[in-house]
Design an enzyme around this catalytic site. Structure first.
Site, PDB file in Angstrom:
ATOM      1  N   GLU A 816     -81.150 -52.352  48.805  1.00 47.73           N
ATOM      2  CA  GLU A 816     -81.258 -51.556  47.634  1.00 47.73           C
ATOM      3  C   GLU A 816     -80.161 -50.272  47.925  1.00 47.73           C
ATOM      4  O   GLU A 816     -80.676 -49.164  47.840  1.00 47.73           O
ATOM      5  CB  GLU A 816     -82.600 -51.123  47.277  1.00 47.73           C
ATOM      6  CG  GLU A 816     -83.402 -50.373  48.328  1.00 47.73           C
ATOM      7  CD  GLU A 816     -84.739 -49.758  47.824  1.00 47.73           C
ATOM      8  OE1 GLU A 816     -84.993 -48.532  48.085  1.00 47.73           O
ATOM      9  OE2 GLU A 816     -85.413 -50.588  47.210  1.00 47.73           O
ATOM     10  N   CYS A 886     -72.526 -18.321  40.555  1.00 48.26           N
ATOM     11  CA  CYS A 886     -73.039 -16.965  41.258  1.00 48.26           C
ATOM     12  C   CYS A 886     -73.731 -17.324  42.457  1.00 48.26           C
ATOM     13  O   CYS A 886     -74.993 -17.072  42.344  1.00 48.26           O
ATOM     14  CB  CYS A 886     -73.265 -16.203  40.394  1.00 48.26           C
ATOM     15  SG  CYS A 886     -72.260 -15.314  39.076  1.00 48.26           S
TER      16      CYS A 886
END
Length: 935
Positions: A816, A886
């Site tokens: 998977e 920021c």
């Protein structure tokens, strides 16, 4: 080319020193290479000094002459004579008189003489050995650096008799290897149009008096103090333009021949480079330069294109054999660059060793190893704050002539290492040392050990990147860890038996952690495999290079949100530019999907939807016959919305999800995976009479970062094996049938043996369960990101799993993967907003930040970054590539070498197809990146 071809050089023409080792002077063909190289340097306007070693194997033969029985000496000498005469024949020399004189000199030194010739023999030793050009060697009387070189005695002293064959006599004998090769070379070069003056190295190189050297070392491992000497350079320039001289030999204060010991020819070249203040010293050998590891152990080792003097010395000292550590110091003092080149491949760039270049990012440059290390552990409670304890201890080492390498200390213990390359470590010496040390402490000798050393400037600043390396050492038996005070190396001492196979693993981990910066092309060159062959094909150019113009167009196009993504629209007044923008290349997705479907050992492949849920990608994957692995109801919704996926098998693999998530999966009839006791303990009715899969934790995790390791007690995933019995009891109690076992231990794994190991472990557990039909091996297939990393070998993976499947044919095997399918198919386009210089750092700002691509901040993930606007311009600047968020962690790439960039340039961030768009956020209320698709 003849002498008349060259225009005379000015008196201030630069000097270049070329050194050639034993294999480089062993055949006429190699001598033609030397001729071409020396002629090329002369044609470039440089005066040339060629320093040569003895022919390969000859020094060993001369050493044998010094130690063999008198009855064997004549036969041994005959082999050496034959070797040189064969080379004379290959060279087609019309006149080999000078070489024959040196052969006669050697014979006079080593063969027994009739008693009536003893006086003649003594005269030979004092100075009668003939020199090329006639004359005899007389003892050194003065510095005398005039146009006529003085001659030197080959023996130890004027009183040396036939029976006194000590160290000085050995030096005189062994010096003949270089004297012979240089004499042959001088004739060969002149005969082929390059007039070369033979230069006796002892004219220039004077051994210095070193108090701690014993008689043997003074004769056979002498040291020279060489500093720039303009008078010598001018005098030599007045005598000619091209010279050939000897490595390995010098003279002492009495004019007698001495040897420079191991690496003597390299060191001789460095001495000449320093004396002449040469523009460079070129060490020509049989490899292209220094590498990031020993290529015999690590074929993917990278050529080190540039090193500073200190780094090169550390690498040479800690195990590299390309260059002897002693040759670097003279060049460092005189600031003369050293260049290592391959005689067989002069076109290879080589390794340049010089002053510290500007703006170089901290990086591990090399990993080296030394075998045969002996550890001496000394312990006593009486050493704590005891004045003079260490003085007493080290006095014992000095008494036995032992040099200490590494030192580790604690309140009650001092442990040191002894390197066999610098010490005579026989059992008698160690036993005597231990006996003396036992008088003051308890002694434990640990041997044999190996020292593994990471070398690179700024080692302390990289420690945070070495967690994977430290974890690897955590599996080994580590006796000592030493971090150098000069911040250049970190050394681990382990049992010698642990060394096999360790270096390739560590080299790979260092690259993946971003500590060994193979992306910096100013420092790292091609791999050994790329240079010399060995199976690694050059990596294909990424798809985005061929789509450059289209990508630049997309970077300016109007952003249009795709409804199926669930993204919020841009904020007012924003989002009209074409960046930041993801671009997905569907042909790459399809190619990857087909490669997985072609694996014969794998019965089913499921795509991990969390990697990227873009509808076009899901559609392409469904069309290739691959199923979907979902971790939430939302992912199931996206898959169900695609008509192409209606026939695709689906898995639901949640983790710590609420009860309703499981209930929805049950209602949809999706195969369901549990990974803890809790659901069966508290919601048993959901699973009664149903088939389920069980995810187990096999007790370990893998991956380049802690946050991508999904196994082991530190990970939240999987049922601990200790709870398997209780889970089986609950499943039987509530009639839940376990039809599959699942294990996913981490991401970014490139070692194919991982999946075969997991397969074997799951198969063994499945036999205990009894009802299992399939084994889900999880994902984590690695995608190479750093330059020099090898692709995951799918053929080898297929073969390894097929072998396990032969033993357990009753089980289907599932995979998977997520990232492996889509990472390379996606790129992120960003536009440069600002640049800033701050201290020694250059910041390059762009409109994509951690809100758009969080992997670098979250996982320390490495993504290639290029300036698409200036794709083929030289990468001359070192940048910190940052975004507009920021947060100090808003760094997309640290220390990236790019062309000098400007506002408006388009950057391309590669391998962004997985866990980029799917992990985006509106942090700072910035809009998300939109996506475009290339069919």
């Amino acid at each position: 080319m003849t002498a008349s071809t060259y225009a005379p050089l000015p008196i201030d023409a630069p000097w270049v020193v070329l050194k050639f080792g034993g294999t480089s002077v062993a055949t006429a063909e190699r001598w033609r290479t030397i001729l071409d190289l020396a002629a090329a340097r002369r044609a470039e306007g440089a005066r040339v000094v060629v320093v040569v070693s003895a022919l390969a194997g000859v020094t060993d033969g001369l050493k044998a002459l010094c130690t063999c029985a008198s009855s064997e000496r004549e036969a041994t000498l005959a082999k050496l004579v034959e070797r040189h005469r064969e080379l004379m024949a290959q060279m087609q020399l019309a006149d080999a008189t000078e070489a024959e004189r040196w052969l006669a000199s050697l014979q006079a030194l080593v063969l027994p003489l009739p008693s009536d010739e003893a006086a003649v023999h003594g005269q030979e030793l004092r100075g009668g050995a003939p020199a090329p050009g006639g004359g005899s060697h007389t003892a050194w009387q003065s510095r005398g650096r005039g146009p006529s070189p003085p001659r030197y005695a080959l023996g130890a002293s004027p009183r040396l008799s036939r029976g006194e064959r000590g160290y000085s006599w050995q030096a005189a004998v062994q010096a003949h290897g270089e004297l012979l090769s240089s004499s042959l070379g001088a004739v060969f070069l002149a005969a082929n149009g390059l007039p070369a003056h033979w230069l006796d190295a002892r004219e220039a190189l004077l051994a210095r008096e070193v108090p701690f050297l014993n008689e043997r070392a003074r004769a056979l491992s002498a040291q020279v103090q060489a500093d720039p000497d303009p008078a010598f350079a001018d005098a030599l320039a007045a005598r000619g333009e091209v010279f050939i001289t000897q490595g390995f030999i010098a003279r002492d204060g009495d004019g007698h021949t001495v040897l420079l010991g191991r690496g003597g020819s390299d060191t001789s070249a460095a001495y000449f480079g320093a004396l002449l203040h040469a523009s460079r010293v070129e060490i020509w050998t049989d490899v292209a330069g220094m590498f990031s590891a020993d290529p015999r152990q690590v074929p993917g080792a990278r050529l080190l294109q540039r090193l500073d003097y200190d780094e090169a010395q550390e690498i040479a000292t800690t195990g590299a054999k390309v260059l002897h550590a002693r040759c670097i110091s003279p060049c460092r003092r005189a600031r003369v660059p050293l260049l290592i080149k391959d005689t067989r491949h002069p076109d290879f760039e080589g390794t340049l060793i010089g002053p510290l270049p500007p703006e170089v990012a901290p990086s591990v440059k090399a990993i080296s190893s030394r075998r045969g290390i002996t550890l001496v552990s000394m312990e006593t409670s009486g050493m704590w704050q005891q004045v003079g304890f260490l003085a007493d201890v080290f006095a014992a080492f000095k008494l036995h002539g032992l040099s200490v390498d590494l030192i580790g200390s604690a309140e009650t213990n001092v442990t040191v290492s002894l390197d066999p390359t610098e010490n005579l470590l026989d059992s008698d010496v160690i036993a005597a040392l231990a006996a003396d040390l036992a008088k003051v402490c308890r002694v434990k000798v640990i041997a044999p050990c190996a020292a593994v050393t990471l070398v690179g400037r700024g080692m302390r600043s990289m420690l945070h990147r070495l967690s994977g390396v430290l974890a690897e050492f955590g599996r080994e038996r580590v006796h000592l860890i030493s971090q150098s005070s000069n911040n250049l190396n970190l050394t681990f001492v382990v049992d010698e038996g642990m060394l096999d196979g360790l270096l390739p693993r560590l080299h790979e981990l260092l690259i993946r952690a971003g500590a060994l910066r193979t992306d910096d092309t100013a420092l790292f060159g091609p791999t050994w495999q790329m240079l010399y062959g060995g199976g690694m094909a050059p990596l294909a150019a990424p798809w985005w290079r061929g789509e450059r113009e289209r990508l630049l167009e997309l970077s300016t196009a109007q952003a249009v949100p795709h409804a199926a993504s669930g993204h919020l629209p841009p904020q007012a007044g924003e989002g009209t530019a074409g960046t930041p923008r993801y671009v997905y290349h569907l042909p790459t997705v399809r190619e990857r999907a087909r490669a997985l479907r072609a694996l014969r050992s794998i019965d089913r492949v499921y795509y991990a939807v969390k990697a990227n849920a873009h509808p076009a990608i899901l559609r392409a994957i469904a069309q290739e016959g691959i199923g979907f692995e979902c971790a939430s109801p939302g992912e199931l919704d996206v898959v169900d919305a695609l008509a192409e996926s209606s026939a695709s098998p689906r898995l639901f693999t949640p983790n710590f999800a609420p009860r309703d998530d499981y209930a929805q999966a049950v209602e949809r009839g999706v195969a369901l995976t549990l990974d803890s006791l809790f659901p069966l303990q508290h919601w048993p009715r959901l699973f009664a009479g149903r088939e389920i899969m069980l995810r187990v934790d096999l007790g370990r995790g893998l991956g380049h970062h802690d946050k991508v390791r999904t196994g082991g007690t530190a990970s939240k995933f999987g049922l601990p094996l200790a709870q398997l019995g209780e889970f089986l009891d609950l499943a039987r109690e509530h009639d839940a049938r376990i039809v599959g076992l699942h294990a996913h231990l981490g991401s970014g794994i490139l070692d194919v043996s991982h999946w075969s190991t997991v397969c074997g472990q799951l198969a063994s557990l499945a036999e205990r369960v009894g009802s299992v039909r399939c084994l889900n091996l999880g994902g984590g297939l690695g995608v190479p990101s750093h330059p020099g990393e090898a692709d995951l070998d799918l053929a080898a993976l297929d073969a390894a799993l097929a072998e396990v499947k032969l033993a357990y044919p009753q089980y289907e095997l599932w995979l998977e993967p997520g990232r492996w399918l889509v990472a390379d198919a996606g790129v992120l386009l960003a536009r440069v907003t600002q640049t800033k210089r701050k201290g020694s750092l250059n910041y390059l700002g762009c409109d994509a930040g951690m809100h758009v691509l969080i992997r670098p901040a979250l996982y320390d993930a490495w993504h290639d970054i290029v300036n698409l606007s200036r794709l083929d311009e030289p990468a001359s600047m070192l940048y910190q590539v940052v975004g507009p968020i920021c947060e100090s962690g808003d760094v997309l790439g640290a220390d990236r070498r790019l062309p000098e960039s400007a506002e408006g340039d388009v950057l391309l961030i590669a391998q962004a197809g997985a866990y980029g768009e799917s992990m985006s956020s509106h942090y700072n209320l910035r809009p998300l990146a939109e996506a475009a698709v290339i069919e």
